[in-house]
Design a protein around this motif. Sequence first.
Motif, short mmCIF file in Angstrom:
data_model
loop_
_atom_site.label_atom_id
_atom_site.label_comp_id
_atom_site.label_asym_id
_atom_site.label_seq_id
_atom_site.Cartn_x
_atom_site.Cartn_y
_atom_site.Cartn_z
N SER A 25 71.75 20.88 31.66
CA SER A 25 72.87 21.40 30.90
C SER A 25 73.60 20.30 30.16
CB SER A 25 73.84 22.12 31.85
OG SER A 25 74.29 21.24 32.86
N ARG A 26 73.31 19.04 30.49
CA ARG A 26 73.96 17.91 29.83
C ARG A 26 72.91 16.87 29.52
NH1 ARG A 26 79.44 16.74 33.09
NH2 ARG A 26 78.16 15.07 33.91
N PRO A 27 73.04 16.18 28.40
CA PRO A 27 71.98 15.25 28.00
C PRO A 27 71.80 14.07 28.93
CG PRO A 27 73.89 15.08 26.54
CD PRO A 27 74.07 16.32 27.37
N ASP A 28 72.84 13.74 29.74
CA ASP A 28 72.71 12.58 30.62
C ASP A 28 72.32 12.97 32.03
OD1 ASP A 28 75.07 13.84 31.23
OD2 ASP A 28 76.17 11.99 31.62
N PRO A 195 79.92 23.54 30.50
CA PRO A 195 79.79 23.81 31.93
C PRO A 195 79.43 25.25 32.20
CG PRO A 195 82.09 23.89 31.32
CD PRO A 195 81.33 23.55 30.05
N VAL A 196 78.72 25.49 33.27
CA VAL A 196 78.39 26.84 33.68
C VAL A 196 79.46 27.33 34.67
CG1 VAL A 196 76.72 28.31 34.88
CG2 VAL A 196 75.92 26.46 33.38
N ARG A 197 80.32 28.24 34.21
CA ARG A 197 81.31 28.79 35.14
C ARG A 197 80.62 29.50 36.29
NH1 ARG A 197 86.01 33.48 34.26
NH2 ARG A 197 86.34 33.80 36.51
N GLY A 198 79.61 30.26 35.95
CA GLY A 198 78.92 31.01 36.98
C GLY A 198 79.86 31.97 37.68
N ILE A 199 79.74 32.03 38.99
CA ILE A 199 80.56 32.93 39.79
C ILE A 199 81.90 32.32 40.18
CG2 ILE A 199 79.69 32.20 42.04
CD1 ILE A 199 79.59 35.19 42.79
N CYS A 200 82.17 31.11 39.71
CA CYS A 200 83.39 30.41 40.08
C CYS A 200 84.64 31.03 39.46
CB CYS A 200 83.30 28.94 39.66
SG CYS A 200 82.02 28.02 40.56
N GLU A 202 88.13 31.33 37.29
CA GLU A 202 88.45 30.83 35.95
C GLU A 202 89.02 29.42 36.03
OE1 GLU A 202 91.04 32.15 31.98
OE2 GLU A 202 91.23 33.27 33.86
N GLY A 203 88.54 28.55 35.15
CA GLY A 203 88.99 27.16 35.16
C GLY A 203 88.16 26.26 36.05
N TRP A 204 87.16 26.82 36.70
CA TRP A 204 86.28 26.07 37.59
C TRP A 204 84.83 26.38 37.19
CZ3 TRP A 204 88.14 23.21 42.02
CH2 TRP A 204 89.53 23.22 42.12
N HIS A 205 83.90 25.55 37.64
CA HIS A 205 82.50 25.77 37.27
C HIS A 205 81.55 25.33 38.37
CE1 HIS A 205 83.25 21.55 35.95
NE2 HIS A 205 81.97 21.36 36.25
N LEU A 206 80.31 25.76 38.22
CA LEU A 206 79.26 25.36 39.14
C LEU A 206 78.83 23.93 38.80
CD1 LEU A 206 77.68 26.92 41.40
CD2 LEU A 206 75.85 27.24 39.70
N PRO A 207 78.87 23.01 39.74
CA PRO A 207 78.55 21.61 39.43
C PRO A 207 77.10 21.44 38.99
CG PRO A 207 79.61 21.83 41.58
CD PRO A 207 79.22 23.22 41.15
N ASP A 208 76.89 20.44 38.12
CA ASP A 208 75.52 20.07 37.80
C ASP A 208 75.14 18.85 38.63
OD1 ASP A 208 76.65 17.88 36.48
OD2 ASP A 208 76.13 18.57 34.47
N THR A 209 73.91 18.40 38.50
CA THR A 209 73.45 17.30 39.33
C THR A 209 74.20 15.99 39.07
OG1 THR A 209 71.65 16.94 37.73
CG2 THR A 209 71.13 18.23 39.69
N THR A 210 74.60 15.75 37.83
CA THR A 210 75.38 14.56 37.53
C THR A 210 76.68 14.56 38.31
OG1 THR A 210 74.47 14.24 35.31
CG2 THR A 210 76.66 13.37 35.69
#
Length: 310
Positions: A25-28, A195-200, A202-210
Amino acid sequence: MKNLFVLLVFVMLVACSDDESDLISRPDTKEISSSVLSSSIESSCSANSSSSVTPKSSSSQGDGGSHSSSSGQAPAAMTSSSVKSSSSLSEGYVDPSTVIEGTLIDSRDGQSYKTVKIGNQWWMAENLNYAFVGVPYSDGDYTSDSTSWCYNDSAEYCDKYGRLYTWAAAMDSAGLWSTNGMGCGYGKICFQKYPVRGICPEGWHLPDTTEFRTLFNDVGGSSSAGDMLKSVSGWNDDGNGSDSYSFAALPAGVYGEGSFKSEGISMAFWSSNNRLTEQTFTAYLNNANTSAALLILRPNFGFSVRCLKD
Protein backbone atom coordinates in the motif's frame (compact mmCIF):
# COMPACT_ATOMS: atom_id res chain seq x y z
CA MET A 1 6.17 -28.60 26.45
CA LYS A 2 5.55 -25.32 24.70
CA ASN A 3 3.34 -25.65 21.64
CA LEU A 4 5.30 -23.39 19.35
CA PHE A 5 3.82 -24.67 16.12
CA VAL A 6 0.16 -25.25 17.08
CA LEU A 7 -1.21 -22.08 15.48
CA LEU A 8 1.07 -22.33 12.50
CA VAL A 9 0.19 -25.91 11.65
CA PHE A 10 -3.50 -25.08 12.04
CA VAL A 11 -3.46 -22.17 9.62
CA MET A 12 -1.24 -23.95 7.09
CA LEU A 13 1.27 -21.19 6.65
CA VAL A 14 1.68 -20.39 2.97
CA ALA A 15 5.22 -19.44 2.06
CA CYS A 16 6.07 -21.63 -0.88
CA SER A 17 7.28 -18.96 -3.30
CA ASP A 18 10.80 -17.63 -3.55
CA ASP A 19 9.38 -14.25 -4.52
CA GLU A 20 9.66 -12.06 -1.39
CA SER A 21 7.68 -9.08 -2.75
CA ASP A 22 4.32 -8.18 -1.20
CA LEU A 23 1.41 -6.35 -2.82
CA ILE A 24 1.92 -3.13 -0.97
CA SER A 25 0.00 0.00 0.00
CA ARG A 26 3.06 2.25 0.27
CA PRO A 27 6.09 2.45 -1.99
CA ASP A 28 8.56 1.99 0.88
CA THR A 29 6.85 -1.09 2.32
CA LYS A 30 8.64 -4.36 1.72
CA GLU A 31 8.93 -7.27 4.09
CA ILE A 32 10.83 -10.49 3.89
CA SER A 33 8.60 -13.24 5.19
CA SER A 34 9.39 -15.02 8.44
CA SER A 35 8.45 -18.49 7.23
CA VAL A 36 7.98 -20.66 10.29
CA LEU A 37 7.90 -24.08 8.71
CA SER A 38 7.65 -27.51 10.19
CA SER A 39 7.70 -30.50 7.88
CA SER A 40 3.91 -30.77 8.02
CA ILE A 41 3.52 -27.16 7.00
CA GLU A 42 6.02 -27.57 4.20
CA SER A 43 3.96 -30.47 2.90
CA SER A 44 0.85 -28.30 2.92
CA CYS A 45 2.51 -26.05 0.38
CA SER A 46 1.56 -28.57 -2.17
CA ALA A 47 -1.73 -28.55 -1.39
CA ASN A 48 -17.77 6.24 12.57
CA SER A 49 -15.84 7.44 15.83
CA SER A 50 -14.40 10.17 17.97
CA SER A 51 -11.18 9.79 19.84
CA SER A 52 -10.54 11.45 23.16
CA VAL A 53 -6.89 11.26 24.09
CA THR A 54 -6.04 12.00 27.69
CA PRO A 55 -2.27 12.09 28.18
CA LYS A 56 -1.05 10.03 31.09
CA SER A 57 2.60 9.33 31.61
CA SER A 58 3.53 5.72 32.03
CA SER A 59 6.23 4.80 34.50
CA SER A 60 6.83 1.31 33.14
CA GLN A 61 10.39 0.52 32.16
CA GLY A 62 11.94 -1.80 29.61
CA ASP A 63 12.91 -2.26 25.99
CA GLY A 64 12.17 -4.64 23.18
CA GLY A 65 12.15 -5.46 19.47
CA SER A 66 10.93 -7.54 16.54
CA HIS A 67 12.02 -10.56 14.59
CA SER A 68 11.74 -11.22 10.91
CA SER A 69 13.60 -14.08 9.37
CA SER A 70 13.80 -15.72 5.98
CA SER A 71 15.64 -18.74 7.36
CA GLY A 72 12.62 -21.04 7.45
CA GLN A 73 12.97 -21.40 11.24
CA ALA A 74 10.84 -20.25 14.16
CA PRO A 75 11.97 -17.02 15.89
CA ALA A 76 14.58 -18.15 18.34
CA ALA A 77 13.84 -17.69 22.04
CA MET A 78 15.98 -15.08 23.74
CA THR A 79 18.64 -16.41 26.09
CA SER A 80 20.09 -13.07 27.17
CA SER A 81 18.63 -10.55 29.60
CA SER A 82 15.59 -8.64 28.34
CA VAL A 83 17.33 -5.42 29.39
CA LYS A 84 19.67 -4.47 26.59
CA SER A 85 22.76 -2.35 26.74
CA SER A 86 22.52 1.06 25.08
CA SER A 87 24.78 -0.18 22.28
CA SER A 88 22.36 -3.00 21.36
CA LEU A 89 19.15 -0.95 21.25
CA SER A 90 17.58 -0.45 17.84
CA GLU A 91 17.77 2.84 16.02
CA GLY A 92 14.69 4.88 16.94
CA TYR A 93 14.37 3.24 20.38
CA VAL A 94 11.70 4.89 22.53
CA ASP A 95 12.19 5.13 26.31
CA PRO A 96 9.20 3.46 28.00
CA SER A 97 8.94 6.38 30.46
CA THR A 98 7.84 8.60 27.56
CA VAL A 99 4.79 6.47 26.75
CA ILE A 100 1.46 8.34 26.87
CA GLU A 101 -1.84 6.59 27.54
CA GLY A 102 -5.28 7.67 26.31
CA THR A 103 -8.76 6.55 25.36
CA LEU A 104 -10.56 5.95 22.05
CA ILE A 105 -14.36 5.92 21.80
CA ASP A 106 -15.77 4.12 18.76
CA SER A 107 -18.92 6.08 17.85
CA ARG A 108 -20.32 3.13 15.90
CA ASP A 109 -21.12 1.16 19.06
CA GLY A 110 -19.86 3.39 21.91
CA GLN A 111 -17.13 1.00 22.98
CA SER A 112 -14.10 2.48 24.73
CA TYR A 113 -10.54 1.32 24.12
CA LYS A 114 -7.29 2.09 25.86
CA THR A 115 -4.68 3.68 23.59
CA VAL A 116 -0.96 4.22 23.90
CA LYS A 117 1.50 6.54 22.16
CA ILE A 118 4.84 4.89 21.50
CA GLY A 119 7.22 7.27 19.76
CA ASN A 120 5.20 8.95 17.02
CA GLN A 121 2.53 6.25 16.81
CA TRP A 122 -0.81 6.11 18.62
CA TRP A 123 -1.90 2.45 18.93
CA MET A 124 -4.99 0.82 20.33
CA ALA A 125 -3.88 -0.92 23.52
CA GLU A 126 -6.74 -3.41 23.29
CA ASN A 127 -7.94 -5.64 20.48
CA LEU A 128 -10.81 -4.38 18.36
CA ASN A 129 -14.21 -5.72 19.42
CA TYR A 130 -16.50 -4.25 16.77
CA ALA A 131 -19.16 -6.81 15.91
CA PHE A 132 -18.82 -7.20 12.16
CA VAL A 133 -21.37 -9.94 11.57
CA GLY A 134 -24.07 -10.94 9.12
CA VAL A 135 -21.72 -11.23 6.15
CA PRO A 136 -21.74 -14.71 4.60
CA TYR A 137 -18.41 -16.53 4.73
CA SER A 138 -17.24 -19.70 3.05
CA ASP A 139 -14.02 -21.68 2.92
CA GLY A 140 -14.34 -24.84 0.92
CA ASP A 141 -17.07 -26.96 2.49
CA TYR A 142 -17.29 -24.72 5.55
CA THR A 143 -19.80 -21.86 5.57
CA SER A 144 -20.80 -19.31 8.22
CA ASP A 145 -23.05 -16.25 8.58
CA SER A 146 -20.17 -14.19 9.95
CA THR A 147 -16.66 -12.95 9.16
CA SER A 148 -15.79 -12.25 12.81
CA TRP A 149 -16.11 -14.36 15.93
CA CYS A 150 -15.68 -14.45 19.69
CA TYR A 151 -13.27 -17.18 20.74
CA ASN A 152 -15.27 -20.33 21.48
CA ASP A 153 -18.35 -18.41 20.32
CA SER A 154 -18.55 -16.95 23.81
CA ALA A 155 -19.15 -13.24 24.54
CA GLU A 156 -16.83 -13.40 27.56
CA TYR A 157 -13.92 -14.03 25.21
CA CYS A 158 -14.85 -11.01 23.09
CA ASP A 159 -14.75 -8.94 26.29
CA LYS A 160 -11.32 -10.38 27.03
CA TYR A 161 -9.68 -10.66 23.62
CA GLY A 162 -11.81 -8.68 21.18
CA ARG A 163 -13.08 -10.38 18.04
CA LEU A 164 -11.28 -12.53 15.50
CA TYR A 165 -11.69 -11.29 11.92
CA THR A 166 -10.99 -12.65 8.49
CA TRP A 167 -8.65 -10.45 6.45
CA ALA A 168 -11.53 -9.44 4.17
CA ALA A 169 -13.49 -8.23 7.22
CA ALA A 170 -10.45 -6.45 8.68
CA MET A 171 -9.85 -4.74 5.33
CA ASP A 172 -13.56 -3.82 4.93
CA SER A 173 -13.69 -5.58 1.59
CA ALA A 174 -17.33 -4.53 1.17
CA GLY A 175 -16.35 -0.85 1.38
CA LEU A 176 -18.73 0.08 4.20
CA TRP A 177 -16.33 2.54 5.85
CA SER A 178 -13.88 3.51 3.11
CA THR A 179 -12.75 2.40 -0.33
CA ASN A 180 -9.00 1.96 0.24
CA GLY A 181 -9.34 -1.73 1.08
CA MET A 182 -12.43 -2.43 -1.00
CA GLY A 183 -12.41 -5.79 -2.75
CA CYS A 184 -9.51 -7.22 -0.74
CA GLY A 185 -10.07 -10.75 0.46
CA TYR A 186 -9.17 -14.40 0.18
CA GLY A 187 -8.30 -15.46 -3.34
CA LYS A 188 -8.63 -11.96 -4.76
CA ILE A 189 -6.02 -9.71 -6.34
CA CYS A 190 -5.89 -6.64 -4.11
CA PHE A 191 -5.06 -3.04 -5.03
CA GLN A 192 -5.33 -1.39 -1.61
CA LYS A 193 -4.30 2.23 -1.05
CA TYR A 194 -2.65 3.61 2.08
CA PRO A 195 -4.07 4.11 4.61
CA VAL A 196 -6.60 1.31 4.75
CA ARG A 197 -9.19 2.22 7.38
CA GLY A 198 -10.68 -1.21 7.11
CA ILE A 199 -12.87 -2.10 10.05
CA CYS A 200 -11.15 0.43 12.31
CA PRO A 201 -12.95 3.42 13.90
CA GLU A 202 -12.97 6.71 12.00
CA GLY A 203 -9.59 8.41 12.20
CA TRP A 204 -7.77 5.10 12.65
CA HIS A 205 -6.52 2.49 10.19
CA LEU A 206 -5.24 -1.04 9.79
CA PRO A 207 -1.43 -0.93 10.11
CA ASP A 208 0.79 -1.90 7.22
CA THR A 209 4.04 -3.81 7.57
CA THR A 210 6.15 -0.63 7.67
CA GLU A 211 4.16 0.58 10.67
CA PHE A 212 4.53 -2.72 12.48
CA ARG A 213 8.27 -2.65 11.85
CA THR A 214 8.38 0.89 13.28
CA LEU A 215 6.62 -0.37 16.41
CA PHE A 216 9.07 -3.22 16.81
CA ASN A 217 12.04 -0.90 16.39
CA ASP A 218 10.56 1.68 18.77
CA VAL A 219 10.40 -0.85 21.58
CA GLY A 220 14.02 -1.88 21.20
CA GLY A 221 14.72 -4.16 18.28
CA SER A 222 13.88 -7.43 16.66
CA SER A 223 14.91 -9.85 19.37
CA SER A 224 12.71 -8.77 22.29
CA ALA A 225 9.61 -6.98 20.99
CA GLY A 226 7.47 -9.93 22.04
CA ASP A 227 8.49 -9.52 25.65
CA MET A 228 8.01 -5.74 25.55
CA LEU A 229 4.57 -5.94 23.94
CA LYS A 230 3.02 -9.02 25.56
CA SER A 231 0.72 -8.71 28.57
CA VAL A 232 2.06 -9.63 32.02
CA SER A 233 -0.45 -12.46 32.39
CA GLY A 234 -2.51 -14.87 30.32
CA TRP A 235 0.26 -16.55 28.32
CA ASN A 236 0.81 -20.25 28.92
CA ASP A 237 3.98 -21.90 30.14
CA ASP A 238 5.60 -18.81 31.67
CA GLY A 239 5.35 -17.04 28.34
CA ASN A 240 4.14 -13.70 29.76
CA GLY A 241 5.78 -10.46 28.74
CA SER A 242 6.90 -7.38 30.64
CA ASP A 243 4.36 -5.12 28.85
CA SER A 244 6.83 -2.27 29.26
CA TYR A 245 4.97 -0.04 26.79
CA SER A 246 1.38 -0.76 28.00
CA PHE A 247 0.57 -2.38 24.65
CA ALA A 248 -0.88 -5.43 26.41
CA ALA A 249 -0.83 -7.99 23.60
CA LEU A 250 -2.97 -10.98 24.62
CA PRO A 251 -2.82 -14.60 23.40
CA ALA A 252 -6.19 -14.47 21.63
CA GLY A 253 -5.60 -17.52 19.43
CA VAL A 254 -7.14 -18.10 16.01
CA TYR A 255 -10.38 -19.17 14.32
CA GLY A 256 -10.61 -21.28 11.21
CA GLU A 257 -12.70 -23.99 9.58
CA GLY A 258 -15.14 -24.08 12.46
CA SER A 259 -12.52 -24.43 15.21
CA PHE A 260 -10.80 -22.17 17.73
CA LYS A 261 -7.17 -22.84 18.50
CA SER A 262 -4.14 -21.59 20.43
CA GLU A 263 -5.69 -19.41 23.14
CA GLY A 264 -2.94 -18.77 25.68
CA ILE A 265 -0.29 -19.76 23.16
CA SER A 266 -0.21 -17.21 20.36
CA MET A 267 -1.82 -14.27 18.59
CA ALA A 268 -1.62 -12.55 15.24
CA PHE A 269 -2.60 -9.01 14.20
CA TRP A 270 -3.70 -8.43 10.60
CA SER A 271 -1.73 -5.97 8.50
CA SER A 272 -3.06 -4.28 5.36
CA ASN A 273 -0.43 -5.95 3.17
CA ASN A 274 -0.69 -9.14 1.22
CA ARG A 275 1.51 -11.13 -1.11
CA LEU A 276 -0.36 -12.84 -3.91
CA THR A 277 -4.00 -13.85 -3.39
CA GLU A 278 -3.61 -16.35 -0.54
CA GLN A 279 -0.72 -14.86 1.44
CA THR A 280 -1.21 -12.03 3.93
CA PHE A 281 1.19 -10.41 6.38
CA THR A 282 0.50 -10.57 10.12
CA ALA A 283 2.37 -9.43 13.23
CA TYR A 284 2.81 -12.57 15.33
CA LEU A 285 3.69 -13.27 18.99
CA ASN A 286 3.76 -16.55 20.89
CA ASN A 287 4.38 -17.85 24.40
CA ALA A 288 7.67 -19.54 23.53
CA ASN A 289 9.49 -16.43 22.27
CA THR A 290 10.48 -13.00 23.49
CA SER A 291 10.78 -11.92 19.86
CA ALA A 292 8.11 -10.74 17.42
CA ALA A 293 7.72 -11.55 13.74
CA LEU A 294 5.97 -10.57 10.54
CA LEU A 295 4.61 -13.77 9.04
CA ILE A 296 2.71 -14.68 5.89
CA LEU A 297 -0.52 -16.46 6.81
CA ARG A 298 -3.73 -17.42 5.01
CA PRO A 299 -6.25 -14.54 4.88
CA ASN A 300 -9.32 -16.74 5.32
CA PHE A 301 -8.69 -17.44 9.01
CA GLY A 302 -9.72 -15.27 11.97
CA PHE A 303 -7.07 -13.14 13.69
CA SER A 304 -7.05 -10.05 15.94
CA VAL A 305 -7.00 -6.38 14.90
CA ARG A 306 -5.09 -3.49 16.47
CA CYS A 307 -5.76 -0.12 14.85
CA LEU A 308 -3.32 2.77 14.43
CA LYS A 309 -4.24 6.48 14.54
CA ASP A 310 -4.08 8.29 11.18
